[in-house]
Design a protein around this motif. Structure first.
Motif, PDB file in Angstrom:
ATOM      1  N   MET A   1       0.846  -1.199   0.000  1.00 22.85           N
ATOM      2  CA  MET A   1       0.000   0.000   0.000  1.00 22.85           C
ATOM      3  C   MET A   1       0.876   1.242   0.000  1.00 22.85           C
ATOM      4  SD  MET A   1      -2.861   1.217   2.779  1.00 22.85           S
ATOM      5  CE  MET A   1      -3.697   2.763   2.569  1.00 22.85           C
ATOM      6  N   ARG A   2       0.607   2.139  -0.941  1.00 25.92           N
ATOM      7  CA  ARG A   2       1.398   3.362  -1.022  1.00 25.92           C
ATOM      8  C   ARG A   2       0.982   4.367   0.051  1.00 25.92           C
ATOM      9  NH1 ARG A   2       1.527   4.517  -7.563  1.00 25.92           N
ATOM     10  NH2 ARG A   2       2.838   2.727  -8.128  1.00 25.92           N
ATOM     11  N   VAL A   3       1.969   5.091   0.534  1.00 28.85           N
ATOM     12  CA  VAL A   3       1.712   6.112   1.549  1.00 28.85           C
ATOM     13  C   VAL A   3       1.068   7.322   0.875  1.00 28.85           C
ATOM     14  CG1 VAL A   3       2.771   7.663   3.214  1.00 28.85           C
ATOM     15  CG2 VAL A   3       3.640   5.326   2.947  1.00 28.85           C
ATOM     16  N   PRO A   4      -0.043   7.867   1.395  1.00 30.89           N
ATOM     17  CA  PRO A   4      -0.662   9.056   0.797  1.00 30.89           C
ATOM     18  C   PRO A   4       0.300  10.236   0.792  1.00 30.89           C
ATOM     19  CG  PRO A   4      -2.129   8.031   2.388  1.00 30.89           C
ATOM     20  CD  PRO A   4      -0.813   7.353   2.536  1.00 30.89           C
ATOM     21  N   ILE A   5       0.102  11.143  -0.162  1.00 33.66           N
ATOM     22  CA  ILE A   5       0.980  12.314  -0.271  1.00 33.66           C
ATOM     23  C   ILE A   5       0.932  13.141   1.002  1.00 33.66           C
ATOM     24  CG2 ILE A   5       1.286  14.502  -1.480  1.00 33.66           C
ATOM     25  CD1 ILE A   5       0.549  13.165  -4.043  1.00 33.66           C
ATOM     26  N   THR A   6      -0.249  13.257   1.632  1.00 36.98           N
ATOM     27  CA  THR A   6      -0.356  14.076   2.844  1.00 36.98           C
ATOM     28  C   THR A   6       0.536  13.539   3.959  1.00 36.98           C
ATOM     29  OG1 THR A   6      -2.329  12.780   3.446  1.00 36.98           O
ATOM     30  CG2 THR A   6      -2.678  14.903   2.323  1.00 36.98           C
ATOM     31  N   ARG A   7       0.564  12.214   4.115  1.00 44.62           N
ATOM     32  CA  ARG A   7       1.424  11.633   5.148  1.00 44.62           C
ATOM     33  C   ARG A   7       2.900  11.802   4.791  1.00 44.62           C
ATOM     34  NH1 ARG A   7      -0.258   5.681   6.614  1.00 44.62           N
ATOM     35  NH2 ARG A   7       1.570   6.012   7.953  1.00 44.62           N
ATOM     36  N   GLY A   8       3.215  11.608   3.508  1.00 43.26           N
ATOM     37  CA  GLY A   8       4.589  11.825   3.076  1.00 43.26           C
ATOM     38  C   GLY A   8       5.016  13.274   3.245  1.00 43.26           C
ATOM     39  N   TYR A   9       4.079  14.192   2.959  1.00 43.89           N
ATOM     40  CA  TYR A   9       4.366  15.616   3.130  1.00 43.89           C
ATOM     41  C   TYR A   9       4.659  15.947   4.591  1.00 43.89           C
ATOM     42  CZ  TYR A   9       3.065  20.490   4.019  1.00 43.89           C
ATOM     43  OH  TYR A   9       3.019  21.776   4.473  1.00 43.89           O
ATOM     44  N   ARG A  10       3.838  15.458   5.494  1.00 41.48           N
ATOM     45  CA  ARG A  10       4.067  15.718   6.921  1.00 41.48           C
ATOM     46  C   ARG A  10       5.400  15.137   7.366  1.00 41.48           C
ATOM     47  NH1 ARG A  10      -1.542  14.416   7.383  1.00 41.48           N
ATOM     48  NH2 ARG A  10      -1.000  12.304   8.081  1.00 41.48           N
ATOM     49  N   PHE A  11       5.718  13.947   6.862  1.00 39.49           N
ATOM     50  CA  PHE A  11       6.980  13.306   7.229  1.00 39.49           C
ATOM     51  C   PHE A  11       8.171  14.137   6.747  1.00 39.49           C
ATOM     52  CE2 PHE A  11      10.366  10.241   5.976  1.00 39.49           C
ATOM     53  CZ  PHE A  11      10.745   9.854   7.249  1.00 39.49           C
ATOM     54  N   GLU A  12       8.122  14.608   5.498  1.00 47.47           N
ATOM     55  CA  GLU A  12       9.217  15.402   4.955  1.00 47.47           C
ATOM     56  C   GLU A  12       9.320  16.755   5.655  1.00 47.47           C
ATOM     57  OE1 GLU A  12      11.509  14.467   3.007  1.00 47.47           O
ATOM     58  OE2 GLU A  12      10.684  12.515   2.457  1.00 47.47           O
ATOM     59  N   LEU A  13       8.174  17.338   6.012  1.00 51.17           N
ATOM     60  CA  LEU A  13       8.198  18.619   6.710  1.00 51.17           C
ATOM     61  C   LEU A  13       8.830  18.468   8.089  1.00 51.17           C
ATOM     62  CD1 LEU A  13       7.391  21.587   6.569  1.00 51.17           C
ATOM     63  CD2 LEU A  13       5.154  20.965   7.492  1.00 51.17           C
ATOM     64  N   VAL A  14       8.492  17.384   8.791  1.00 49.42           N
ATOM     65  CA  VAL A  14       9.103  17.133  10.097  1.00 49.42           C
ATOM     66  C   VAL A  14      10.605  16.920   9.944  1.00 49.42           C
ATOM     67  CG1 VAL A  14       9.230  15.489  12.008  1.00 49.42           C
ATOM     68  CG2 VAL A  14       7.002  16.251  11.157  1.00 49.42           C
ATOM     69  N   LYS A  15      11.019  16.211   8.895  1.00 47.88           N
ATOM     70  CA  LYS A  15      12.444  15.996   8.658  1.00 47.88           C
ATOM     71  C   LYS A  15      13.179  17.320   8.453  1.00 47.88           C
ATOM     72  CE  LYS A  15      13.680  12.922   5.645  1.00 47.88           C
ATOM     73  NZ  LYS A  15      13.649  12.113   4.401  1.00 47.88           N
ATOM     74  N   LEU A  16      12.573  18.209   7.682  1.00 52.95           N
ATOM     75  CA  LEU A  16      13.212  19.506   7.449  1.00 52.95           C
ATOM     76  C   LEU A  16      13.311  20.320   8.733  1.00 52.95           C
ATOM     77  CD1 LEU A  16      11.806  20.757   4.006  1.00 52.95           C
ATOM     78  CD2 LEU A  16      14.181  20.274   4.579  1.00 52.95           C
TER      79      LEU A  16
END
Length: 439
Positions: A1-16
């Motif tokens: 199952m692919r991760v939704p863009i919203t979850r990926g976006y939150r993950f990348e924002l937290v990383k930054l």
């Protein structure tokens, strides 16, 4: 199952935002401009060589424009380099692409999430610069009218709206540099040049803007909107260059982002040695941007024809006379003399270069103007002389050269305290795309 863009976006924002340098940049952008504006407003000397710098004692709205001028030249390209120029390269350095692909299972979603996270941080940094400089000016100086680039006064409300609009316009060339940063981060991988690419491009554009380039080439550069917001502060607004510059910035943003996307999704992530480096970087990354520059130059030349630098004698004379007439009215009010109107003054300017020995066109610091005006009820006209520098982007820097009673240095009393004679030194703006009867 692919991760939704919203979850990926939150993950990348937290990383930054978990990176100490990003947190430091956010803190600096939300604090430093306000402290700078407040500190400069308390000094006896002002950055008069900077656009609107001479008005920092008079109104809160001059400070944000001074900060904007500096940010467009240096701060924003560096901020973009740190954020967008490293968003993909960091994964190459850490060797985490395989883990990320296993978790997300879609290079397209990874690209979208990283690009949106970088965009969010960049917008937050620009918002911090804007808010901090405005608050610093309001606390240190107060909400007062601002003198525009043609000498007319903008009410405090009008000035506030145009200051915010100018910062909003500067966001588009910032995004163009961010898109170039994304492209560099994808193509150059772990190479430090990917991190430096937006700053290098910004420096190259500054050097180009300092040259007497044709108007079409100047407007085709993605960073020209860092300068063309000046047209917001004239009446009527000089908006032709601004609209073209914003359109060019949008085109560059879309093209560079799309190119970065194509290269990213076609990358072979199963090859541990494929980190974006190699001879293909020149052909796949640089060549399309050079082609885009050539195309935009052609389109701008056809859509907004203007010969040479766009700076002509007629334009300089018109801009100088307009600014002088507006500022003469301001000086009259400050000295409590009978009110006059621009129409009643019938102000004209006669300008040349190097005493008539140089063709009166193009930028240079050897411009000289003789201003003539008429006061109601008098037969003899008044005259004043200005030595002027006209920059390649159309900015006029006028320095009074007599008579001292008109444009010499002396203090006048205003409701905000003593201020230099407004006719002593002033700025103007030549609209490069405007046609004139004499060229």
């Amino acid at each position: 199952m692919r991760v939704p863009i919203t979850r990926g976006y939150r993950f990348e924002l937290v990383k930054l935002l978990s990176q100490w340098r990003i947190r430091l940049l956010v803190a600096v952008c939300w604090l430093a401009p306000g402290l700078f504006v407040a500190a400069v407003a308390q000094q006896s000397t002002l950055p008069t060589d900077t656009l609107f710098g001479r008005w920092m004692h008079a109104t809160a709205w001059a400070g944000p424009l001074v900060v904007l001028g500096f940010a467009g030249s240096w701060a924003l390209p560096l901020l973009v380099s740190v954020v967008a120029g490293d968003v993909f390269a960091a994964e190459d350095r850490l060797g985490t692409w395989r883990h990320l692909l296993v978790a997300v299972r879609s290079p397209r979603r990874i690209f979208a999430a990283k690009a949106l996270a970088a965009l969010t941080v960049i917008v937050a940094l620009v918002a911090g610069l804007t808010a901090s400089s405005c608050v610093g000016g309001l606390l240190a100086v107060g909400d007062h009218p601002l003198v525009g680039l043609d000498g007319h006064q903008l009410s405090s409300g009008d000035a506030a709206g145009k200051v915010l609009l100018a910062w909003a316009c500067a966001l588009l060339p910032t995004l163009a540099l961010a898109a170039i940063g994304l492209l560099g981060s994808v193509v150059l991988g772990r190479s430090p040049m990917g991190l430096l690419l937006p700053a290098v491009v910004a420096v190259a554009m500054q050097l180009a803007q300092a040259l007497p380039l044709p108007v079409a080439v100047r407007l085709a550069l993605p960073g020209y909107a860092f300068t063309s917001w000046n047209g917001l502060f004239t009446a009527p607004g000089q908006l032709n260059e601004l609209f073209i510059a914003l359109a060019v910035a949008l085109i560059w943003t879309a093209a560079a982002t799309f190119l970065a996307y194509l290269l990213f999704v076609r990358r072979d992530f199963t090859n541990a040695h494929d980190d974006g480096l190699g001879r293909r970087a020149l052909g796949l990354g640089l060549a399309p941007l050079v082609a885009l520059l050539a195309v935009t130059c052609g389109i701008v030349a056809l859509a907004a024809p203007s010969a040479g630098s766009g700076i002509t004698q007629a334009k300089v004379q018109r801009a100088t006379a307009t600014a002088f007439a507006h500022l003469y009215r301001l000086q009259t009010a400050q000295l409590h003399r009978p009110a006059v109107t621009e129409a009643g003054l019938r102000t004209t300017a006669a300008c040349d270069r190097s005493g008539g020995q140089v063709d009166p066109t193009g930028p240079g610091n050897d411009w000289r103007c003789v201003i003539t005006w008429h006061l109601p009820g008098t037969t003899a006209p008044g005259t004043a002389i200005y030595q002027m520098n006209v920059t390649s982007d159309g900015r006029i820097e006028a320095d009074g050269d007599g008579p001292k009673e008109v444009n010499g240095y002396f203090l006048v009393h205003t409701r905000n305290g003593d201020a230099p004679n407004p006719l002593w030194q002033f700025d103007g703006n030549v609209e490069l795309l405007t046609s004139s009867p004499k060229g």
